[in-house]
Scaffold this active site. Sequence first.
Site, PDB file in Angstrom:
ATOM      1  N   LYS A  13       0.752   6.332   1.991  1.00 33.82           N
ATOM      2  CA  LYS A  13       1.626   7.216   1.212  1.00 33.82           C
ATOM      3  C   LYS A  13       1.212   8.687   1.380  1.00 33.82           C
ATOM      4  O   LYS A  13       2.047   9.550   1.575  1.00 33.82           O
ATOM      5  CB  LYS A  13       1.569   6.858  -0.286  1.00 33.82           C
ATOM      6  CG  LYS A  13       1.876   5.414  -0.600  1.00 33.82           C
ATOM      7  CD  LYS A  13       1.878   5.168  -2.098  1.00 33.82           C
ATOM      8  CE  LYS A  13       0.519   5.296  -2.780  1.00 33.82           C
ATOM      9  NZ  LYS A  13      -0.474   4.272  -2.404  1.00 33.82           N
ATOM     10  N   ARG A  85       2.295   4.099 -11.865  1.00 35.65           N
ATOM     11  CA  ARG A  85       1.496   2.952 -11.441  1.00 35.65           C
ATOM     12  C   ARG A  85       1.633   1.794 -12.418  1.00 35.65           C
ATOM     13  O   ARG A  85       1.033   0.739 -12.200  1.00 35.65           O
ATOM     14  CB  ARG A  85       0.024   3.358 -11.370  1.00 35.65           C
ATOM     15  CG  ARG A  85      -0.489   3.600  -9.945  1.00 35.65           C
ATOM     16  CD  ARG A  85      -1.903   4.092 -10.056  1.00 35.65           C
ATOM     17  NE  ARG A  85      -2.710   3.897  -8.887  1.00 35.65           N
ATOM     18  CZ  ARG A  85      -2.946   4.812  -7.956  1.00 35.65           C
ATOM     19  NH1 ARG A  85      -2.367   5.979  -8.017  1.00 35.65           N
ATOM     20  NH2 ARG A  85      -3.771   4.543  -6.955  1.00 35.65           N
ATOM     21  N   ARG A 121     -11.970   4.769   5.747  1.00 34.00           N
ATOM     22  CA  ARG A 121     -11.496   6.143   5.550  1.00 34.00           C
ATOM     23  C   ARG A 121     -12.675   7.102   5.315  1.00 34.00           C
ATOM     24  O   ARG A 121     -13.591   6.788   4.571  1.00 34.00           O
ATOM     25  CB  ARG A 121     -10.559   6.154   4.336  1.00 34.00           C
ATOM     26  CG  ARG A 121      -9.919   7.482   4.063  1.00 34.00           C
ATOM     27  CD  ARG A 121      -8.686   7.335   3.231  1.00 34.00           C
ATOM     28  NE  ARG A 121      -8.922   6.766   1.908  1.00 34.00           N
ATOM     29  CZ  ARG A 121      -7.953   6.536   1.031  1.00 34.00           C
ATOM     30  NH1 ARG A 121      -6.706   6.802   1.335  1.00 34.00           N
ATOM     31  NH2 ARG A 121      -8.234   6.023  -0.151  1.00 34.00           N
ATOM     32  N   ARG A 155     -15.010   8.226   0.173  1.00 37.11           N
ATOM     33  CA  ARG A 155     -14.708   8.285  -1.261  1.00 37.11           C
ATOM     34  C   ARG A 155     -15.466   7.177  -1.977  1.00 37.11           C
ATOM     35  O   ARG A 155     -15.552   6.061  -1.472  1.00 37.11           O
ATOM     36  CB  ARG A 155     -13.201   8.084  -1.479  1.00 37.11           C
ATOM     37  CG  ARG A 155     -12.411   9.359  -1.534  1.00 37.11           C
ATOM     38  CD  ARG A 155     -10.937   9.141  -1.496  1.00 37.11           C
ATOM     39  NE  ARG A 155     -10.412   8.229  -2.508  1.00 37.11           N
ATOM     40  CZ  ARG A 155      -9.105   8.014  -2.723  1.00 37.11           C
ATOM     41  NH1 ARG A 155      -8.210   8.664  -1.996  1.00 37.11           N
ATOM     42  NH2 ARG A 155      -8.690   7.184  -3.639  1.00 37.11           N
ATOM     43  N   ARG A 166      -9.477  -2.284  -6.730  1.00 32.70           N
ATOM     44  CA  ARG A 166      -8.253  -1.453  -6.739  1.00 32.70           C
ATOM     45  C   ARG A 166      -7.042  -2.266  -6.311  1.00 32.70           C
ATOM     46  O   ARG A 166      -5.956  -2.100  -6.852  1.00 32.70           O
ATOM     47  CB  ARG A 166      -8.435  -0.248  -5.816  1.00 32.70           C
ATOM     48  CG  ARG A 166      -9.372   0.805  -6.412  1.00 32.70           C
ATOM     49  CD  ARG A 166      -9.821   1.796  -5.374  1.00 32.70           C
ATOM     50  NE  ARG A 166      -8.765   2.655  -4.889  1.00 32.70           N
ATOM     51  CZ  ARG A 166      -8.809   3.285  -3.713  1.00 32.70           C
ATOM     52  NH1 ARG A 166      -9.839   3.146  -2.908  1.00 32.70           N
ATOM     53  NH2 ARG A 166      -7.819   4.063  -3.358  1.00 32.70           N
TER      54      ARG A 166
END
Length: 217
Positions: A13, A85, A121, A155, A166
């Site tokens: 996204k 969300r 990532r 992160r 998550r």
Amino acid sequence: MRLVLFGPPGAGKGTQAARLAEDFGVAHVSTGDILREAVVKRTEHGRKASEYINAGGLVPSDILNEIVENKLSGMGCFLLDGYPRTVKQAEYLSNLHDIPLDVVILFEVPKDVLVKRLTGRRTCKQCMRIFNVNNEGITSTQTECPFCGGELEQRVDDKSETVVRRLQVYSDNTEPLIEFYRERGLLYEIDGDRPPEDVYADILGLLNSKNLDCNKV
Ligand code: AMP
């Protein structure tokens, strides 16, 4: 143009939103980015949010609703990324805005691909470019940004245990929104397990077919 980019963490996204924001001059409102900035600046919201973010849980909706309400105020054209969300947040958003959303784009990506993308990532602390050890010409042990030499970091919530949490939080709390938006005729599903250029081309096709740009609000 009032879009929601919707889907699990790691679905792409943010990548698509950044490009759309640049090409259409539309504001990219990423609640994850806003919260992370608040954490770094140690604002009141940031202090409250950090433990939820680090644990991979959802930050309480009253904080998010306030942030989004302030951000969207007076904005006819926006791109929401990471909000809503929960169904409650979606209801809040629909009551908040007297101008309805144009489309909600759902990015579909298999779970194993999401896990690989998220744990791979890395972000440059200096230029803020985002890389992935799986496909961006950096290695999993690399600590230097290939563009600016800044420090690459992972992160906290991209560590594998937190990623699993998550994704569970997404399926428990956020997935019900698929039906919410489908019932309202707003949902457009897109295969996010493809190169970013192909995903972007689909989004452009959709926006053109609906005659959406940033002047037609
Ligand atoms: P993201 O960058 O969108 O993956 O968001 C990072 C983290 O910020 C999430 O795991 C949540 O802890 C928090 N967050 C972002 N957006 C929301 C939201 N709409 N509701 C609750 N928590 C959120």
